[in-house]
Motif scaffolding. Sequence first.
Motif, mmCIF file in Angstrom:
data_model
loop_
_atom_site.group_PDB
_atom_site.id
_atom_site.type_symbol
_atom_site.label_atom_id
_atom_site.label_comp_id
_atom_site.label_asym_id
_atom_site.label_seq_id
_atom_site.Cartn_x
_atom_site.Cartn_y
_atom_site.Cartn_z
ATOM 1 N N THR A 117 -7.055 6.584 -13.298
ATOM 2 C CA THR A 117 -6.103 6.550 -12.195
ATOM 3 C C THR A 117 -6.813 7.029 -10.941
ATOM 4 O O THR A 117 -7.557 8.001 -10.984
ATOM 5 C CB THR A 117 -4.890 7.454 -12.486
ATOM 6 N N VAL A 118 -6.549 6.351 -9.830
ATOM 7 C CA VAL A 118 -7.053 6.790 -8.531
ATOM 8 C C VAL A 118 -5.862 7.063 -7.629
ATOM 9 O O VAL A 118 -5.040 6.182 -7.399
ATOM 10 C CB VAL A 118 -7.963 5.726 -7.873
ATOM 11 N N TYR A 119 -5.773 8.301 -7.161
ATOM 12 C CA TYR A 119 -4.799 8.667 -6.141
ATOM 13 C C TYR A 119 -5.548 8.653 -4.808
ATOM 14 O O TYR A 119 -6.607 9.286 -4.684
ATOM 15 C CB TYR A 119 -4.244 10.070 -6.371
ATOM 16 N N CYS A 120 -5.026 7.934 -3.827
ATOM 17 C CA CYS A 120 -5.683 7.884 -2.518
ATOM 18 C C CYS A 120 -4.676 7.467 -1.464
ATOM 19 O O CYS A 120 -3.570 7.039 -1.777
ATOM 20 C CB CYS A 120 -6.860 6.918 -2.522
ATOM 21 N N GLY A 121 -5.091 7.573 -0.219
ATOM 22 C CA GLY A 121 -4.233 7.192 0.890
ATOM 23 C C GLY A 121 -4.007 5.692 0.949
ATOM 24 O O GLY A 121 -4.793 4.903 0.430
ATOM 25 N N ALA A 122 -2.913 5.316 1.612
ATOM 26 C CA ALA A 122 -2.578 3.900 1.791
ATOM 27 C C ALA A 122 -2.870 3.435 3.208
ATOM 28 O O ALA A 122 -2.630 2.291 3.547
ATOM 29 C CB ALA A 122 -1.101 3.675 1.468
ATOM 30 N N ASP A 123 -3.383 4.340 4.027
ATOM 31 C CA ASP A 123 -3.592 4.047 5.443
ATOM 32 C C ASP A 123 -4.984 3.469 5.708
ATOM 33 O O ASP A 123 -5.883 3.576 4.878
ATOM 34 C CB ASP A 123 -3.425 5.326 6.266
ATOM 35 N N LYS A 124 -5.133 2.904 6.902
ATOM 36 C CA LYS A 124 -6.447 2.438 7.341
ATOM 37 C C LYS A 124 -7.247 3.644 7.804
ATOM 38 O O LYS A 124 -6.747 4.482 8.558
ATOM 39 C CB LYS A 124 -6.326 1.430 8.482
ATOM 40 N N ASN A 125 -8.453 3.753 7.313
ATOM 41 C CA ASN A 125 -9.353 4.809 7.738
ATOM 42 C C ASN A 125 -10.771 4.278 7.624
ATOM 43 O O ASN A 125 -11.338 4.254 6.533
ATOM 44 C CB ASN A 125 -9.187 6.067 6.894
#
Length: 184
Positions: A5-13
């Motif tokens: 599982t990868v938890y990460c942001g959904a935003d553009k960065n």
Amino acid sequence: MSTVTVYCGADKNPEFAQEMYALGKMLARHFEEVVYGGGLENGTMMGELARGVLENGGRLKGVISKDYWKEGQIFPEGMTALAVRSEAERNAITLASDQIIVAPGQIGTLHESTAALAFNRARIKRDEPVKPLYLLDLKGFFSKLSGFLQDSFETFGEAEENKTRYYQRIGSVAQLSSKIATKP
């Protein structure tokens, strides 16, 4: 089946997008399935992770909140998507993976990472093996969280032998690649 599982942001960065693609590419080689939040938009952290996995022959499972689910949405070949109604339902799916990686993100990522830390804490208290949990500390993103966790361990008397069992802080995708278990 080996899953991560990868938890990460959904935003553009743009700072992290290239690293997320590299992470997806590496995970496609090491795992049979990558579980994540389901975002596909190019340039976003989730989207670049997905692109890295799919362009390198990997399989994805997107776990999407019913609030963000779009009826009739078409997902790319190599991806399955599940709509969940609650955090408990999401956790039941994401915490079932063999390993967990937390990459930079915002409040949702913090929420998911604390659920994974609490999962490992319960296992430690029951004297059970913990799930490998890696904080992908790109550009020192998790230094303050890691400091908080270490302070809490000290303040509340966590046993010395347990302090390193909760999580590992890894500075790059290349370092992470050498740490994770591979496909059977």
